[in-house]
Design a protein around this motif. Sequence first.
Motif, short mmCIF file in Angstrom:
data_model
loop_
_atom_site.label_atom_id
_atom_site.label_comp_id
_atom_site.label_asym_id
_atom_site.label_seq_id
_atom_site.Cartn_x
_atom_site.Cartn_y
_atom_site.Cartn_z
N GLY A 1 0.80 -1.22 0.00
CA GLY A 1 0.00 0.00 0.00
C GLY A 1 0.82 1.27 0.00
N SER A 2 2.16 1.12 -0.10
CA SER A 2 3.03 2.30 0.01
C SER A 2 4.04 2.38 -1.13
CB SER A 2 3.75 2.29 1.36
OG SER A 2 2.82 2.26 2.43
N SER A 3 5.18 1.66 -1.00
CA SER A 3 6.22 1.77 -2.03
C SER A 3 5.76 1.19 -3.37
CB SER A 3 7.51 1.09 -1.56
OG SER A 3 7.31 -0.28 -1.30
N PHE A 4 4.87 0.19 -3.35
CA PHE A 4 4.30 -0.34 -4.59
C PHE A 4 3.62 0.77 -5.38
CE2 PHE A 4 0.59 -1.84 -6.90
CZ PHE A 4 1.10 -2.86 -7.70
N LEU A 5 2.84 1.60 -4.69
CA LEU A 5 2.12 2.68 -5.37
C LEU A 5 3.06 3.73 -5.92
CD1 LEU A 5 -1.03 3.19 -3.10
CD2 LEU A 5 -0.88 2.08 -5.34
N TYR A 6 4.18 3.97 -5.21
CA TYR A 6 5.19 4.90 -5.74
C TYR A 6 5.73 4.39 -7.06
CZ TYR A 6 9.80 7.04 -6.28
OH TYR A 6 10.90 7.67 -6.79
N GLY A 7 6.14 3.13 -7.11
CA GLY A 7 6.65 2.56 -8.36
C GLY A 7 5.61 2.54 -9.45
#
Length: 528
Positions: free
Chosen positions: A36-42
């Motif tokens: 829910g965090s770094s995945f969305l950044y990528g």
Amino acid sequence: MENKQESNGVMKENEVKKKVNWSGSLIVASLTGAFGSSFLYGYNLSVVNAPAVYIKNFYNETWQRRYGFSVDESTLTLLWSITVSIFAIGGLVGAIIVTPIVKFFGRKCTLLLNNVFAVTAALLMSLSLLAGSFEMLILGRIIMGVDAGISLSALPMYLSEISPKEIRGSLGQVTAIFICIGVFTGQVLGLPEIFGQESRWPYLFGAIAVPSLIQVMILPFLPESPRYLLLEKHNTSEAEKAFQRFLGKDDVSHEIEEVLAESRVQRNTKLVSILQLLRTRAVRWQVVTVVVTMGCYQLCGLNAIWYYTNNIFSEAGISHETIPYVTLSTGGVEILAAVFSGLVIERLGRRPLLIGGFGLMIIFFSVLTVSLTLQNTVHWLPYLSIFCILAIIASFCIGPGGIPFVLTGEFFQQSQRPAAFMIAGTVNWLSNFAVGLLFPFIQAGLQTYCFLVFAAICFAGATYLFFVLPETKNKTFHEINQAFAKRNKVTLEMQEMNHYAEERKSSAEQESDFTSSVDNGETKKGIV
């Protein structure tokens, strides 16, 4: 007596090093937090590439419907540039506001509350076509940037505080792995067979809400950072329960004592401001190292690689229709390299992966420069260029792509960590924005020789890290501080005295509160 206690402590520490449990709660917390965090950044880095043509058409049609004439090319380019680059501005805002948020709400709750930004952005961007408003898409991008700025500080902070030091590097690499998975997912969903069509591109942005909702459903059932609970909230019983769940064992007396020892060293847990952190001699070189690693993370030229990828694939004879599928290989290489780094980081250490990654990038940037310069003279050189692109991506992901986040969590004690992540995040997003702003001019002026600029940046970063960066593998904050003490020109005793002198007024209050929480019997019960 003291020697006996020390030897017992060493034996206990060695036992912990021999066996480290990857509990279910630890795994679920790291995967859910990252999804829910770094995945969305990528994902948001790559999601705008596939529908770029369709979004520009939407801008033109909206402009024509409003004003009765088509938008000129320069205005359209400006609108598109704002759409892409404003994500970094939002990230900078998120990095600046994250410190008071994580202090007040905690690490886990910050990740949960951050989903409000993600869901709001998803709704704005996915409904922009239906509403006929490109402003909604731009606003959604900046809000999504705020989400990314907060998550790229709060997530590494959370992961570094819930993991045993023996696997802190591997768990910290989860941030980088999920960034790569996010980039790859954006590439896959952008294929023409899925959402890469004129009528379907809003679904690419609507999909952002899915990881956020999954995180909201799972993360509340997992504990808060035990270090945050113990050192900042002085809630010993909840901290003990959190340690037990994350470590998968009942006896967590060693871990509690280790955190309490850090508390005794730092005297208090009052939040340190950025200005205070910059003025603290004891962490001066740690701050400089974070700035260098985060700056090199963005300035080392990976964004330039993405700019050239399609042209290089085209020069190699790959058809325009096939290029999106071939580009998936770059995302696949990113994931494999990041996973490899996560598997070996606790064996090889941070230094070899970080310095080695920059070193390999220097080599492949140099070869790529030669290959692109001479590719019209030798028919097989475009294939060498493709290999260099994949090699540069892999070199980045094995070290420079994730370890800067790990180091920021390892260098600083509890009270300094939020300010340190704010500095790291600010450098990260300013560098990101600078690359987006300056690279077109660098590329126009130097053409294929622009990669030599990035090779020079990688060389400068690797040289600095070779001489300054100590190995932090399996080390506590106290041990890492000792490694920097000589360079900071302070003894460890001076560090403690300086810190105490700076915070003396608040320390009395904090220490009395903390003493009362220890004396209530809960801590004694936990360490018997």
